[in-house]
Design a protein around this motif. Structure first.
Motif, PDB file in Angstrom:
ATOM      1  N   GLY A   1       0.836  -1.190   0.166  1.00  0.00           N
ATOM      2  CA  GLY A   1      -0.110  -0.167  -0.086  1.00  0.00           C
ATOM      3  C   GLY A   1       0.879   1.280   0.003  1.00  0.00           C
ATOM      4  N   PHE A   2       1.785   1.336   0.772  1.00  0.00           N
ATOM      5  CA  PHE A   2       2.801   2.365   0.953  1.00  0.00           C
ATOM      6  C   PHE A   2       3.480   2.601  -0.447  1.00  0.00           C
ATOM      7  N   LEU A   3       4.065   1.540  -1.245  1.00  0.00           N
ATOM      8  CA  LEU A   3       4.471   1.763  -2.468  1.00  0.00           C
ATOM      9  C   LEU A   3       3.441   2.369  -3.542  1.00  0.00           C
ATOM     10  N   GLY A   4       2.232   1.736  -3.291  1.00  0.00           N
ATOM     11  CA  GLY A   4       1.180   2.111  -4.363  1.00  0.00           C
ATOM     12  C   GLY A   4       0.884   3.824  -4.194  1.00  0.00           C
ATOM     13  N   GLY A   5       0.847   4.148  -2.874  1.00  0.00           N
ATOM     14  CA  GLY A   5       0.554   5.512  -2.565  1.00  0.00           C
ATOM     15  C   GLY A   5       1.880   6.427  -3.002  1.00  0.00           C
ATOM     16  N   VAL A   6       3.007   5.924  -2.855  1.00  0.00           N
ATOM     17  CA  VAL A   6       4.311   6.665  -3.328  1.00  0.00           C
ATOM     18  C   VAL A   6       4.321   6.834  -4.812  1.00  0.00           C
ATOM     19  N   MET A   7       3.736   5.894  -5.501  1.00  0.00           N
ATOM     20  CA  MET A   7       3.806   5.919  -7.052  1.00  0.00           C
ATOM     21  C   MET A   7       2.585   7.015  -7.398  1.00  0.00           C
ATOM     22  N   LEU A   8       1.365   6.725  -6.776  1.00  0.00           N
ATOM     23  CA  LEU A   8       0.439   7.647  -7.292  1.00  0.00           C
ATOM     24  C   LEU A   8       0.712   9.138  -6.963  1.00  0.00           C
ATOM     25  N   GLY A   9       1.643   9.452  -5.788  1.00  0.00           N
ATOM     26  CA  GLY A   9       1.763  10.730  -5.520  1.00  0.00           C
ATOM     27  C   GLY A   9       3.010  11.212  -6.343  1.00  0.00           C
ATOM     28  N   TRP A  10       4.044  10.333  -6.913  1.00  0.00           N
ATOM     29  CA  TRP A  10       5.158  10.813  -7.699  1.00  0.00           C
ATOM     30  C   TRP A  10       4.252  11.104  -9.176  1.00  0.00           C
ATOM     31  N   LEU A  11       3.491  10.239  -9.626  1.00  0.00           N
ATOM     32  CA  LEU A  11       2.767  10.620 -10.782  1.00  0.00           C
ATOM     33  C   LEU A  11       1.861  11.947 -10.619  1.00  0.00           C
ATOM     34  N   ALA A  12       1.352  12.040  -9.834  1.00  0.00           N
ATOM     35  CA  ALA A  12       0.577  13.375  -9.407  1.00  0.00           C
ATOM     36  C   ALA A  12       1.590  14.612  -9.263  1.00  0.00           C
ATOM     37  N   ARG A  13       2.751  14.522  -8.583  1.00  0.00           N
ATOM     38  CA  ARG A  13       3.739  15.564  -8.908  1.00  0.00           C
ATOM     39  C   ARG A  13       4.404  15.758 -10.413  1.00  0.00           C
ATOM     40  N   LEU A  14       4.171  14.859 -11.267  1.00  0.00           N
ATOM     41  CA  LEU A  14       4.660  14.765 -12.543  1.00  0.00           C
ATOM     42  C   LEU A  14       3.433  15.620 -13.440  1.00  0.00           C
ATOM     43  N   TRP A  15       2.228  15.228 -13.301  1.00  0.00           N
ATOM     44  CA  TRP A  15       1.378  15.679 -14.442  1.00  0.00           C
ATOM     45  C   TRP A  15       0.103  16.424 -13.993  1.00  0.00           C
ATOM     46  N   VAL A  16      -0.384  16.413 -12.488  1.00  0.00           N
ATOM     47  CA  VAL A  16      -1.349  17.206 -11.875  1.00  0.00           C
ATOM     48  C   VAL A  16      -0.779  18.439 -11.235  1.00  0.00           C
TER      49      VAL A  16
END
Length: 737
Positions: free
Chosen positions: A255-270
């Protein structure tokens, strides 16, 4: 700098290698009519920052959000915060009608998003009347020079050579790009990361308990089968705990890795499309992962250990419950006693915060007794009521568990919200003079000149001020951070300042040569003049207006000061019973006389404190925890009631009986948890406000309504889910039996 010197400096900067050279006029003296730039008796003023491009720059850090950049001397742009504060005007007046300006744009400063700022068109400041433009020596306009590529020391040397200002002085007033990056505003989340960390830890702890509750029946059945084969129970228990630990850690890490991945993608595109300031570096998350694993593991292993314990006999279980109840009540009484003791020594927000946490703990310890008390209340005399009453008492343990989960998740954030709101309102209220008062006082803390007072009285018609003086010295024994002594001519003048009568005992003490303590002290005060010996004076004590009690520790009559031959300084002139029109005329008179606009102070109702979105999100996260916890707990209630519902139908009772039972249990939850949660939210701050006269209770209705709504919604939604399982209209009696 004069314009010729300025042009030469800009030319020399470019010659020295600077690029994008520009100049900007800045001032904090612009007074926008209608903005709260005055009205405070003590504390900081609400300053409107003014800036205007003179050459080269297109707004500096300004980012236009709507409209356009001002192009003429009659146009301005507002910061987003100021535009909202003034109600989105399209045209404003400044300096009490001296100029009318069109608002043509809205901008934000990416490094200071809450800035109350005005961005003027070219030569706007120079177009103001000379009596305004050059009459504010405390904070006069200045020229800011900016450039790229050239090091600041080299640029300062160029400007020093041209302007004659020492390079050291110019360096002291310089800021680099790195300074703006490091000094940019921090959000509430950055200042208080616990708003999200603690709810996340609570969610992990709950997830561990839920996972154990789902896995333990399977593990218990398998371990029972293995035990029958002759295997010792201890290795089996260790194996079960190890398996649970591996599952919990794996789930948390994934769950932590999934959240980090979502946060990283959000920092890139959102996020880049939403932010108005540079994005911070990716935060270190190793500590967060460790805390989440510890919280989930601890709750899961403790739950598994408890559920793996062998069943005790009825007598032993009853003895354990009695022992637990006694200790719980003893700890609750101790917590309440500690809170009552701390009320007398609360001096800071941190003290009140600790008080709120301990009081929440005390409420959770008292909650089981409150649930039992409600369960003992008789229901309407009927078969359904009798059965519901008995079964609700039999399910008291589960009802209490749900109540504690709900109260624990929402009582503390409610308490902290009321505390923060009260502190904000109190800070604003303490700085405000009473309604109907008008104070003339220089920013330096001295009374204005006699000429200024005459001009004000002639223009506005105010008369008969209270002359406020102070001794050259201090008092020893003050209970606040103030040590000055206010001197007035009479008891009536003191009553005018307080906007309330002076009680008889205090008036008698003052007339007898004593002082009136307004700091909250309990003993006699000692007067320590700059010239002379310390003298302990008879002291009366009473509550006084916070605006004055935050500036002076005591008050005395002018006759007493004269008898003691004390040196006095004149602080302010205070007019009472003034109207809004007289206040407006007073401001115009000060402007016309070339005075500082901060001379005029008057009452303005403080704005309601804003609740940051991060706080709403934190309360929402805790609400999710409460909903999940309630759903898990009420599922067990529904499972038990399904069996009872089948028995009710088998003996001929109507289907509504099961729903009556569930409704009674949910009613106990609602009428116990909601009032107690709101009471715990308000009570700590209310008690502190009762003993601390500087704190004014403020209850944000939005947050409290959200908490009550979440509580009722959690009970209703969970109850609806359990109700579906209870309803058994379609079942036949044979199948149910």
């Amino acid at each position: 700098m004069a314009s010729t010197v300025e042009s030469r400096a800009l030319h020399d900067l470019e010659k020295a290698g600077a690029h994008n050279v520009g100049t900007q006029v800045q001032s904090s003296d612009l007074t926008v009519d209608g903005a709260r730039t005055t009205g405070l008796a003590t504390g900081l003023q609400t300053i409107v920052e003014y800036s205007e491009v003179a050459r080269g720059m297109s707004g500096g850090r300004m980012i236009v959000r709507s409209g356009r950049v001002p192009r003429t001397s009659s146009e301005v742009a507002f910061s987003k915060a100021l535009d909202k504060k003034l109600g989105h005007p399209t045209r404003i007046s400044v300096f009490s009608g001296a100029r009318q300006l069109d608002v043509v744009g809205i901008f934000v400063d990416p490094y200071e998003t809450d800035l109350l700022g005005v961005y003027g068109g070219p030569n706007l400041w120079q177009s103001l009347p000379s009596s305004i433009r050059g009459s504010f020596p405390q904070s006069s306009s200045s020229v800011m020079v900016s450039w790229d590529t050239l090091p600041i020391p080299d640029g300062a040397s160029v400007l020093s050579r041209i302007s004659g200002i020492p390079a050291d002085s110019l360096m002291n007033g310089s800021n680099s790009r790195s300074f703006y990056l490091s000094a940019s505003q921090r959000s509430l989340t950055q200042r208080t990361p616990g708003l999200f960390t603690y709810p996340s830890l609570g969610l992990m702890a709950l997830a561990g308990i839920v996972m154990v509750g789902m896995l333990m029946p399977v593990f218990r059945a398998e371990s029972g089968a293995i035990t029958k084969l002759g295997v010792a129970s201890r290795p089996i228990l260790l194996g079960v705990l190890s398996a649970i630990a591996m599952l919990v850690v794996s789930a948390v890490v994934l769950g932590f890795l999934g959240g980090v991945m979502l946060g990283w993608l959000a920092r890139l595109w959102v996020i880049p499309h939403l932010l108005t300031q540079p994005m911070s570096p990716f935060p270190p998350l190793g500590g967060v992962l460790l805390r989440l694993c510890v919280a989930a593991l601890a709750s899961a292993l403790m739950s598994a250990a408890v559920m793996s314990m062998p069943r005790r006999g009825h007598r032993a279980a009853r003895r354990a419950r009695r022992w637990t109840r006694s200790w719980r009540r003893a700890v609750a009484v101790g917590a309440v006693a500690w809170c009552l003791y701390r009320l007398a020594v609360v001096h800071s927000i941190e003290d009140a915060l600790v008080l709120g946490i301990v009081m929440t703990l005390a409420a959770l310890l008292i909650l089981p007794d409150a649930v039992q008390l409600v369960l003992r209340m008789p229901l309407p005399p009927s078969v359904n009521g009798t059965i519901a009453h008995r079964l609700a008492r039999a399910q008291a343990a589960r009802v209490t568990t749900v109540a504690m989960l709900l109260c624990g998740c929402l009582a503390l954030p409610c308490s902290l919200t009321v505390l923060v709101s009260s502190v904000q309102v109190s800070n604003a209220a303490q700085a405000l003079v009473p309604s109907g008062q008008l104070v003339l006082q220089d920013p330096s803390g001295e009374a204005p000149s006699a000429a200024m007072v005459r001009a004000v009285e002639k223009k506005s018609g105010v008369r008969g001020p209270v002359t406020v003086e102070s001794i050259h010295g201090m008092v020893d024994g003050s209970a606040s951070n103030c040590f000055g002594v206010m001197v007035v001519s009479s008891i009536d003048d003191l009553a005018r300042l307080n906007d309330a009568p002076i009680d008889g005992a205090a008036a008698k003490t003052l007339k007898a040569g004593g002082v009136l303590d307004i700091s909250g002290a309990t003993s006699n005060l000692t007067l320590v003049p700059d010239k002379g010996r310390p003298t302990t004076l008879p002291t009366a004590h009473m509550e006084f207006r916070p605006a004055w009690a935050q500036k002076y520790a005591a008050a005395m009559l002018a006759s007493t000061a004269a008898a003691m031959k004390l040196d006095l300084g004149k602080d302010a002139y205070v007019y009472t019973d003034v109207t809004d029109r007289q206040i407006s005329l007073t401001k115009k008179a000060v402007f016309s006389a070339g005075g500082d606009p901060r001379v005029v102070s008057y009452h303005i109702d403080p704005e309601p404190p804003p609740i940051p979105w991060e706080w709403w999100l934190a309360v929402g996260a805790l609400s999710v925890i409460a909903l999940l916890a309630t759903f898990v707990s009420t599922r067990a209630l529904g499972a038990d009631l399904r069996q009872h519902s089948a028995q009710f139908l088998a003996i001929g009772l109507p289907p509504a009986t099961g729903r009556w039972v569930l409704a009674s249990q949910l009613g106990v939850l609602t009428f116990t948890v909601v009032p107690l949660t709101i009471a715990v939210g308000i009570l700590p701050t209310a008690l502190v406000a009762a003993v601390n006269k500087g704190l004014e209770l403020s209850v944000p209705t939005g947050v409290m309504a959200l908490a009550a709504g979440v509580l009722v919604g959690a009970v209703a939604i969970s109850g609806a889910g359990a109700m579906v399982g209870v309803t058994a209209k379609e079942r036949t009696v044979d199948a149910l039996v």
